[in-house]
Design a protein around this motif. Structure first.
Motif, PDB file in Angstrom:
ATOM      1  N   TYR A   1       0.777  -1.104  -0.087  1.00 39.95           N
ATOM      2  CA  TYR A   1       0.020  -0.008   0.169  1.00 39.95           C
ATOM      3  C   TYR A   1       0.826   1.320   0.006  1.00 39.95           C
ATOM      4  O   TYR A   1       0.691   2.167  -0.768  1.00 39.95           O
ATOM      5  CB  TYR A   1      -0.804  -0.176   1.250  1.00 39.95           C
TER       6      TYR A   1
ATOM      7  N   ILE B   1       1.389   4.199  -2.907  1.00 42.88           N
ATOM      8  CA  ILE B   1       1.079   5.599  -2.713  1.00 42.88           C
ATOM      9  C   ILE B   1       2.260   6.437  -3.425  1.00 42.88           C
ATOM     10  O   ILE B   1       1.823   7.477  -4.188  1.00 42.88           O
ATOM     11  CB  ILE B   1       0.826   6.056  -1.289  1.00 42.88           C
TER      12      ILE B   1
ATOM     13  N   TYR C   1       1.819   6.508  -7.494  1.00 43.22           N
ATOM     14  CA  TYR C   1       0.631   7.371  -8.093  1.00 43.22           C
ATOM     15  C   TYR C   1       1.146   8.698  -7.928  1.00 43.22           C
ATOM     16  O   TYR C   1       1.124   9.491  -8.729  1.00 43.22           O
ATOM     17  CB  TYR C   1      -0.446   7.353  -7.267  1.00 43.22           C
ATOM     18  N   THR C   2       1.985   8.982  -6.562  1.00 42.19           N
ATOM     19  CA  THR C   2       2.596  10.160  -6.359  1.00 42.19           C
ATOM     20  C   THR C   2       3.700  10.583  -7.582  1.00 42.19           C
ATOM     21  O   THR C   2       3.563  11.556  -8.114  1.00 42.19           O
ATOM     22  CB  THR C   2       3.593  10.140  -5.060  1.00 42.19           C
TER      23      THR C   2
ATOM     24  N   PHE D   1      -8.767   3.048  -4.177  1.00 42.66           N
ATOM     25  CA  PHE D   1      -7.657   4.194  -4.164  1.00 42.66           C
ATOM     26  C   PHE D   1      -7.740   5.488  -4.670  1.00 42.66           C
ATOM     27  O   PHE D   1      -7.671   6.618  -4.321  1.00 42.66           O
ATOM     28  CB  PHE D   1      -6.332   3.367  -4.425  1.00 42.66           C
TER      29      PHE D   1
ATOM     30  N   ARG E   1      -9.638   8.121  -3.113  1.00 46.30           N
ATOM     31  CA  ARG E   1      -8.718   8.741  -2.239  1.00 46.30           C
ATOM     32  C   ARG E   1      -8.170   9.994  -2.862  1.00 46.30           C
ATOM     33  O   ARG E   1      -7.969  11.109  -2.143  1.00 46.30           O
ATOM     34  CB  ARG E   1      -7.917   7.770  -1.165  1.00 46.30           C
ATOM     35  N   ILE E   2      -7.555   9.538  -4.015  1.00 41.31           N
ATOM     36  CA  ILE E   2      -6.827  10.738  -4.637  1.00 41.31           C
ATOM     37  C   ILE E   2      -7.512  11.734  -4.922  1.00 41.31           C
ATOM     38  O   ILE E   2      -7.149  12.899  -4.776  1.00 41.31           O
ATOM     39  CB  ILE E   2      -6.143   9.837  -5.739  1.00 41.31           C
TER      40      ILE E   2
ATOM     41  N   PHE F   1      -2.763  10.514   3.224  1.00 42.93           N
ATOM     42  CA  PHE F   1      -1.668   9.591   2.571  1.00 42.93           C
ATOM     43  C   PHE F   1      -0.524   9.719   3.418  1.00 42.93           C
ATOM     44  O   PHE F   1       0.333   8.578   3.768  1.00 42.93           O
ATOM     45  CB  PHE F   1      -1.443  10.051   1.113  1.00 42.93           C
TER      46      PHE F   1
ATOM     47  N   GLU G   1      -1.084   7.709   6.422  1.00 38.23           N
ATOM     48  CA  GLU G   1      -1.236   6.358   6.135  1.00 38.23           C
ATOM     49  C   GLU G   1       0.274   5.823   6.002  1.00 38.23           C
ATOM     50  O   GLU G   1       0.593   4.401   6.359  1.00 38.23           O
ATOM     51  CB  GLU G   1      -2.032   6.241   4.755  1.00 38.23           C
TER      52      GLU G   1
END
Ligand code: 6PG
Length: 478
Positions: free
Chosen positions: A329, A333, A336-337, A373, A376-377, A396, A399
């Motif tokens: 997970y 993140i 995707y960042t 997910f 959330r973005i 984020f 998390e």
């Protein structure tokens, strides 16, 4: 009667997209270079809606209402140029050519400009994700091209697209010229990274925790009910639980372990290098695929020494699996960042003004990386549209803070056991580098100044400086 939309190129993606338009009530003109495909489509699926089968390019163009909307679904590269050259002379100013293939955005920019300048044609480079099933039942659609083309095309795309859980259509006007294909490219880069991270999780569960593919499938099924809920996790469980009929072995054990690629992941990394954006996770995913394909090199390396650590005992396995979920997970993140950073950088470079929240929104359904997910973005960009990075979002950041101990432990175990985890490791290195207050880049600058008088900046004064390394080592202003 005339058709509201035409599709040329009736391989599986084109055929399914044409059927999707027809099933949604549009009259669809269809065309293919060899007309047997056109006939087959109309014969087989004619009952699904209104198709106009056409044989020649002239017939096809004549079947379309004006302004014409002509979707081309052919191979990226030369075949796309060939089809454009065939149709452009038959069209009128204001007509639209929509390229739904996986084109390189630089080609799309060139085609958009040429068609606009030479013929007044609106060229829309349109990313389409979701594979064959998506094309038929609702893909995620990423159209670029002139804004006004979206006024005419958008409502149709909104109808045929996937819908997110809240009912929103998974399509938006991404931005002008190549913006749509650029975003599709980064989507694919993220797809590669997601797949690589899932692969690493699988390998760790197998080699470190000692689970069988069927047991790992169950673990993925459980993960899929939580924050990792996604299409890729879901299909991973399906693939892992599949048993080969011929041998009775797990399917995953009878497949040659050399991953192929068609280019979009590689482009994502090439462009990121040009833009100076660190997409290390995506790069590792592309390199992992190429490494896997070097059969001879791998064969020659079979005798290389590995560590002597023992795998975990059964009692520790379940706790380890939970840690892997945390590592996966947190790494996700980070990927995707990095991907969103690349989109932001492309948008800046080419003046596209891409709305990152809208991009995350249209990836919530239909596409290969669709996942809970993405909601959330979306929420992160809703809360703050100018978010410098996804890691700056409080949720984020929290998390990752909660996951980091497990993430580090998983990498320690991987290292100790000699299980390659380039995706997890690159993600953690990115995270640690970003939060570091000082980086060894200062030393790099010193070295560059030493051997090449490349100069450096100081923390305490403006300007560029050089140290006389070969002389008395005094500092001069450069
Ligand atoms: C999608 C996919 C698809 C893509 C392949 C590429 O969004 O539907 O991204 O467009 O072409 O997945 O995969 P490879 O490079 O792995 O062949």
């Amino acid at each position: 009667t005339s058709a509201q939309i035409g599709v040329t190129g009736l391989a599986v993606m084109g055929r399914n997209l044409a059927r999707n338009f027809a099933r949604n009530g549009y009259t669809v003109a269809v065309h293919n270079r060899t007309s047997s495909r056109t006939k087959a489509l109309v014969e087989e699926f004619g009952h699904e809606g209104d198709f106009i089968g056409t044989e020649t390019a002239e017939e096809f163009v004549a079947a379309l209402e004006r302004p014409r909307r002509l979707v081309i679904m052919v191979k990226a590269g030369e075949p796309t140029d060939a089809v454009i050259q065939e149709f452009a002379p038959l069209l009128e100013p204001g007509d639209m050519i929509i390229d739904g293939g996986n084109a390189h955005f630089a080609d799309t920019r060139r085609r958009e400009r040429e068609l606009r300048e030479r013929h007044g044609i609106h060229f829309v480079g349109m990313g389409v994700s979701g594979g064959e099933e998506g094309a038929l039942h609702g893909p995620s659609i990423m159209p670029g091209g002139p804004r006004e083309s979206y006024d005419s095309l958008g409502p149709m795309l909104e109808k045929i697209s996937a819908k997110a859980a809240d009912g929103a259509p998974c399509v938006t006007h991404v931005g002008p010229d190549g913006a749509g294909h650029f975003v599709k490219m980064v989507h694919n880069g993220i797809e590669y990274a997601d797949m690589q991270l899932i692969g690493e999780a699988y390998q760790l569960l197998r080699d470190v925790a000692g689970y069988s593919p069927a047991e790992i499938a169950e673990i993925f099924r459980t993960w899929n009910t939580g924050r990792l809920d996604s299409y890729l996790i879901e299909i991973t469980a399906e693939v892992l639980s599949h048993v080969d009929a011929a041998t009775g072995k797990p399917f995953v054990d009878v497949v040659v372990d050399q991953a192929e690629q068609k280019g979009t992941g590689r482009w994502t990394v090439q462009i990121a290098l040009d833009l100076g954006v660190p997409v290390s996770g995506i790069a590792e995913a592309v390199f992992a695929r190429s490494l896997s394909g070097h059969a001879k090199l791998r064969e020659a390396s079979q005798g290389l020494a590995g560590p002597k650590a023992a795998p975990l005992g059964k009692e520790e396995a379940a706790a380890f699996a939970d840690r892997v979920e945390q590592a996966l997970y947190a790494s996700k993140i980070v990927s995707y960042t990095q991907g969103f950073h690349e989109i932001a950088a492309g948008s800046e470079e080419y003046g596209w003004d891409i709305d990152l929240g809208a991009v995350s929104s249209i990836w919530r359904g239909g596409c290969i990386i669709r996942a809970a997910f993405l909601d959330r973005i979306r929420a992160a960009y809703d809360a703050r549209a100018d978010l410098p990075s996804l890691l700056s979002d409080e949720t984020f950041a929290r998390e990752i803070a909660d996951a980091q101990d497990d993430w580090r432990e998983v990498l320690i175990a991987a290292t100790r056991q000699g299980v390659p985890t380039p995706g997890f490791a690159a993600a953690l290195a990115y995270y640690d580098a970003l939060r570091a207050s000082r980086l060894p880049a200062a030393l790099t600058q010193g070295q560059r100044d030493f051997f090449g008088a490349h100069t450096y900046r100081r923390v305490d004064r403006e300007g560029a400086f050089h140290t006389l390394w070969g002389g008395d080592r005094s500092e001069v202003s450069a």
